[in-house]
Design an enzyme around this catalytic site. Structure first.
Site, short mmCIF file in Angstrom:
data_model
loop_
_atom_site.label_atom_id
_atom_site.label_comp_id
_atom_site.label_asym_id
_atom_site.label_seq_id
_atom_site.Cartn_x
_atom_site.Cartn_y
_atom_site.Cartn_z
N LEU B 15 -20.31 0.56 1.17
CA LEU B 15 -19.98 -0.06 2.45
C LEU B 15 -20.79 0.49 3.61
O LEU B 15 -21.27 -0.26 4.46
CB LEU B 15 -18.48 0.11 2.74
CG LEU B 15 -17.56 -0.94 2.08
CD1 LEU B 15 -16.11 -0.51 2.20
CD2 LEU B 15 -17.76 -2.31 2.73
N SER B 42 -20.50 -0.15 -6.34
CA SER B 42 -20.45 1.13 -5.64
C SER B 42 -19.02 1.64 -5.55
O SER B 42 -18.06 0.88 -5.68
CB SER B 42 -21.00 0.97 -4.22
OG SER B 42 -22.30 0.44 -4.27
N HIS B 257 -6.68 14.88 -4.02
CA HIS B 257 -5.68 13.84 -3.79
C HIS B 257 -4.45 14.16 -4.62
O HIS B 257 -4.55 14.54 -5.77
CB HIS B 257 -6.26 12.48 -4.20
CG HIS B 257 -5.46 11.31 -3.72
ND1 HIS B 257 -4.22 10.99 -4.24
CD2 HIS B 257 -5.70 10.38 -2.77
CE1 HIS B 257 -3.76 9.91 -3.62
NE2 HIS B 257 -4.64 9.52 -2.72
N ARG B 273 3.18 6.06 -2.12
CA ARG B 273 4.13 6.85 -1.34
C ARG B 273 4.37 6.22 0.03
O ARG B 273 5.48 6.25 0.54
CB ARG B 273 3.63 8.29 -1.19
CG ARG B 273 3.81 9.12 -2.44
CD ARG B 273 3.07 10.45 -2.36
NE ARG B 273 1.62 10.27 -2.44
CZ ARG B 273 0.74 10.83 -1.62
NH1 ARG B 273 1.15 11.66 -0.67
NH2 ARG B 273 -0.54 10.59 -1.76
N GLU B 394 -19.41 8.73 3.46
CA GLU B 394 -18.97 9.98 2.83
C GLU B 394 -20.13 10.96 2.64
O GLU B 394 -19.92 12.18 2.62
CB GLU B 394 -18.30 9.69 1.48
CG GLU B 394 -17.60 10.91 0.88
CD GLU B 394 -16.78 10.60 -0.37
OE1 GLU B 394 -16.58 9.41 -0.67
OE2 GLU B 394 -16.33 11.55 -1.03
N SER B 410 -11.21 6.80 5.28
CA SER B 410 -12.55 6.84 4.68
C SER B 410 -13.20 5.47 4.65
O SER B 410 -14.34 5.31 5.10
CB SER B 410 -12.52 7.44 3.28
OG SER B 410 -11.77 6.63 2.42
N VAL B 411 -12.51 4.44 4.14
CA VAL B 411 -13.14 3.12 4.19
C VAL B 411 -13.33 2.69 5.63
O VAL B 411 -14.29 1.99 5.96
CB VAL B 411 -12.40 2.02 3.40
CG1 VAL B 411 -12.84 2.03 1.96
CG2 VAL B 411 -10.92 2.09 3.55
#
Lengths: 248, 657
Positions: B15, B42, B257, B273, B394, B410-411
């Site tokens: 991205l 990706s 994570h 969650r 990242e 992050s995205v």
């Protein structure tokens, strides 16, 4: 060695088309099955312990990226999420047919998909540039969900490998091409109309080339509604063709 | 030898790289993307739960705005981030999500009226406003004060990557798939492109470019078990490192994570969650409230992961052939919700575990997930040490996440960074700095060096096994540079990794062909991975404090007095180890001065400037200016944004403008 573990025999297609000394052949790898073993784990183990030069493609190894489609005992599927426990002792692995062979189990699906996308103009055609500062345009929640439903294709190529029409004509866009256009057609943000879509897909390389064998639906790892979408697309394109006829 | 010329070379087809390429193309520049795999494969595609942006449409997002998102992000980073970057990001995220909406992402939408949700284990009815009907909705994620995570079911990364990748095709931007950059071409001051290897034919070529953008993702695969795709081997960081000049930032900041499945290590989203799923131990006891009574399962990721590990150490883990684990139970959400909003999770459970999460708990444990560290850049994405070298996503450390990234950021970062860095790259190309001549002789020299190196690797008959060395590296990283760290383990990790690096130069190959050959690929990547691993281990050894995801058992307190800084790693040619420098964070210009994050006990060693700056900030709040004015007085940031992105964001209850 665990005495109760199965000994698997993986019969793997090997060939390097760039090497004039190479000819297509099967190589048999024997491997002890371990609990929870997938074909990703099995092939990785073969590469690590038996044959470091064996070519195959895994990226996400979680069933979402579409890299690892191959023929598994004759059927197209994602190797990463196929458990060896579900297969007999002998496992035959071949590269996905319908795509350029890179080497062994690795094929060039990316090149095929890019070509198809360019031909079908498979991107959202914006009506106008987005105003990113303004509150977004509204969309009915059910419509958004329906679009996502058709958007879940991972371009793995299984539908092409399983397709009778694709075997007969290399320019056939396949279920992957049709589901993409069905998705953009459903999307009110796309500027194109029925006539535009007809120009892209209203011929024998598109919807009218489909022989309705529908193995695509059987082998699609994402269980996309290919059968109903192709039928719907064909009906509306046929209607478009009739409407578009010049007056008698 | 072939030399390609372009204005902007983007290395990486995820991205961040794709969005950067679209930006520069729209500014009239020529661009070319290199990708190890077809772009749509990706790792961005694996993002499940969503993307944070403070739209504030849903009832649980009411009152959300850039200020709240900014503060959550800074607290989440344990005050390790660059606050002006966090500000730019919080301002841009709504624009990014709206742009993607226009490009076709089928974001889930607000449905007016009543709906039942699960909060803290209880079924609750929420009533969504009529006025918000059809706008983009959001779910809850950890470490956030509002429900801010926009999503498309749990295939958000897929929907985003496909929309952006399709636009790249629509813009006729070439993506050279199955191509790998082996080295950056530079003259010690300016980057001029990269040496490129065709992973099918093996052909080496040069691509010369005014600007080169590293958007190669993280380095999770230096760990044995990681949620990352197999291609996330840190090769972008290695490319920068091997220049000997460019710096990497905060490489020791590695996120684990809480919920990857056991044993496969595949992620199941934080959305589990967020939507109301619970963590249970071997007795079926919900343990998170015992440790973190306020945020429970939705504490920040680093905190939840450590609490889980702590609980397993206390003997409360479930024994399995693959080591201890805990349970993630989402059965309370009901089959209908899982079928609709957590369908990838359901698929993963079905195919990899043979269970139905609507009925059975999911075996999970903390697993390497994200690289906060990366190629150090300024807020424009450029390396301050090597002109013309940019990085985003990242792969980069510009530094949005500090020592812990919030889920959903992050995205969001990938597209925001692509939007911003694309503009700054285009500015650079138009500036006098971007007018330097290419040196084809330099390109030939770099290609010749890489060719000689590959030929030597292929011809070598050394006794070392690349597979064995790599497995050892992964084991060291997992065991000694993991969730809990201490000086003795880190010291031995650095020593052994260093030894592995030496041994990696003596690898022998069985398959000698120079075209498609996975054994050759591993052999040339291995020393690069080891160098990256050494920057992580050495950074962790030197940082004698605990901050965010970097937790030192021998130094459990966050120490702002001595360590409110960013680690910079570089590797001068010929040296045996990377060198570390530090750049301090400027407390006196922080909008949110360092404070207590609210987890566990407050043992922070304060920075001498914190109290003084806090007093200034408090004074500003007493003045009761409107939120834009008080923000601008504390830490003006609009001047760092490209002009086209400076306008305020509109919301239902706030026209912006």
């Amino acid at each position: 060695m665990n005495p109760s573990a199965r000994l698997l025999a993986l019969h793997v297609f090997r060939h390097n088309p760039r090497d004039t000394a190479s000819s297509p052949r099967l190589v048999i790898y024997q491997l002890e099955e371990t609990p929870g073993m997938t074909l990703f784990i099995a092939l990785s183990r073969i590469r690590e312990t038996l044959d470091p030069g064996l070519n195959f493609d895994f990226v996400c190894r979680a069933g979402v990226c579409g890299s690892c489609a191959m023929l598994i005992n004759g059927r197209p599927g994602l190797a990463c999420r196929t458990l060896t426990a579900e297969l007999p002792n002998q496992i035959n692995l071949f590269p996905l047919p319908g795509f350029e062979l890179i080497a062994d189990l690795s094929v060039n699906t990316g090149k095929w998909m890019r070509g198809m996308s360019e031909r079908l103009q498979a991107w959202l055609h914006l009506r106008e540039e987005a105003d990113v500062d303004a509150v977004e345009a509204r969309m009915e929640p059910e419509l958004a969900e329906s679009i996502y439903e058709l958007d879940r294709c991972i371009e793995c190529g299984c539908c092409i490998a399983g397709c009778g029409s694709a075997q007969m004509r290399t320019d056939f866009v396949g279920a992957v091409g049709m589901i993409k256009l069905a998705r953009f057609r459903l999307d009110p943000r796309d500027a194109r109309n029925a006539a535009d879509f007809f120009d892209l897909i209203g011929d024998d390389s598109g919807v009218f080339g489909c022989m309705s064998l529908l193995a695509c639906q059987d082998v699609c790892p994402k269980q996309l509604p290919l059968q109903s979408q192709i039928a719907y697309l064909r009906r509306s394109m046929a209607r478009q063709a009739l409407n578009g006829l010049p007056p008698a | 030898m072939k030399i390609n010329y372009t204005d902007v070379l983007v290395i990486g087809g995820g991205l961040a790289g794709l969005r950067t390429a679209i930006g520069v193309k729209r500014r009239g520049l020529e661009t070319l993307i290199l990708s190890l795999v077809p772009a749509k494969r990706s790792h961005s595609v694996a993002a499940q739960g969503g993307m944070q942006a403070s739209l504030g449409n849903g009832i649980k997002g009411e009152g959300d705005n850039e200020d709240v998102h900014f503060e959550d992000t800074v607290r989440g980073s344990d005050w390790g981030c660059d606050q002006r970057v966090a500000r730019m990001f919080a301002h841009m995220a709504p624009k990014a999500v709206r742009e993607l909406a226009a490009w076709g992402v089928a974001w889930n939408r607000v449905q007016r009226g009543d709906r039942e949700v699960v909060i803290n284990g209880q079924r609750v009815t929420l009533t969504e406003k009529e006025a918000a009907h059809g706008l983009i909705t959001a779910r809850d994620f950890g470490g956030t004060r509002k429900w801010r995570t926009c999503f498309t079911s749990d295939g958000t990364g897929h929907a985003m990557l496909y929309s952006v990748s399709d636009q790249v095709i629509g813009e006729s931007i070439p993506v050279h798939e199955r191509m790998e950059a082996l080295a950056l071409i530079h003259d010690g001051e300016r980057c001029q492109g990269a040496v490129v290897r065709d992973l099918i034919s093996g052909e080496l070529s040069a691509c010369m470019a005014t600007a080169t953008v590293l958007a190669t993702g993280g380095y999770g695969r230096i760990y044995g078990i990681s949620t990352n795709a197999l291609i996330n081997e840190g090769m972008g960081a290695a490319l920068a490192l091997e220049t000997g000049i460019a710096r990497l930032g905060n490489m020791e900041a590695v996120q684990f994570h809480p919920t990857a499945i056991v044993p496969a290590g595949i992620l199941v989203t934080e959305g589990c969650r967020g939507d109301g799923g619970l963590l249970l131990d071997k007795d079926g006891h919900r343990f998170m409230p015992d440790y973190e009574p306020e945020k429970k399962e939705l504490a920040s990721r680093d905190v939840v992961s450590r609490r889980m590990a702590e609980h397993m150490r206390a003997g409360k883990g479930v024994k399995s052939a693959y080591g201890d684990h805990l349970w993630l139970d989402i059965s309370n959400l009901g089959a209908a919700h899982i079928d609709k909003n957590l369908r990838e999770v359901k698929d993963i459970c079905h195919y990899f575990l043979g269970i139905d999460p609507a009925k059975d708990p999911i075996p999970v444990r903390p697993t390497q997930h994200y690289s906060m560290g990366g190629v150090r850049t300024d807020h424009r994405g450029e390396s301050p040490w090597l002109q013309g070298l940019f990085s985003c996503g990242e792969a980069a450390c510009w530094d949005l996440h500090g020592f812990n990234r919030l889920g959903g950021n992050s995205v969001a970062e990938t597209v925001v960074a692509g939007m911003l860095v694309g503009e700054y790259v285009a500015d650079y190309c138009a500036s006098s700095a971007g007018q330097g001549d290419f040196s084809p002789a330099l390109a030939r020299q770099f290609v010749a060096r890489e060719r000689a190196s590959l030929n030597a690797i292929a011809a070598a008959s050394g006794g070392e096994s690349a597979v064995a060395l790599r497995t050892r590296m992964e084991q060291i990283m997992t065991d000694r540079v993991g969730l809990f760290r201490n000086g003795a383990d880190l010291e031995s990790a650095v020593a052994e990794l260093s030894e592995l690096l030496t041994r990696s130069r003596n690898v022998g190959l069985r398959a000698k062909n120079l075209d498609a050959n996975p054994e050759l690929v591993l052999a040339y990547r291995l020393p690069r991975m080891l160098k990256v691993a050494l920057t992580v281990a050495l950074g962790a050894l030197q940082r004698t404090e605990s901050r965010g995801a970097h937790y030192r058992e021998d130094y459990p307190a966050r120490n702002d007095r001595d360590w409110l800084n960013r680690t910079l790693a570089y590797w001068p040619e010929g040296d045996d180890l990377p060198r570390l420098d530090y750049e301090s964070l400027d407390v006196m210009h922080m909008e949110l001065p360092p404070g207590f994050r609210g987890y566990g006990i407050n043992n922070v060693v304060a920075h001498p400037g914190s109290a003084e700056r806090q007093a200034e900030v408090d004074e500003m709040h007493v003045a009761k200016l409107d939120r834009y004015a008080s923000q601008a007085a504390l830490m003006p940031f609009k001047q760092w944004l490209p002009i086209r992105y400076r306008r305020r964001n509109s919301r239902l209850d706030d026209p912006g403008k």
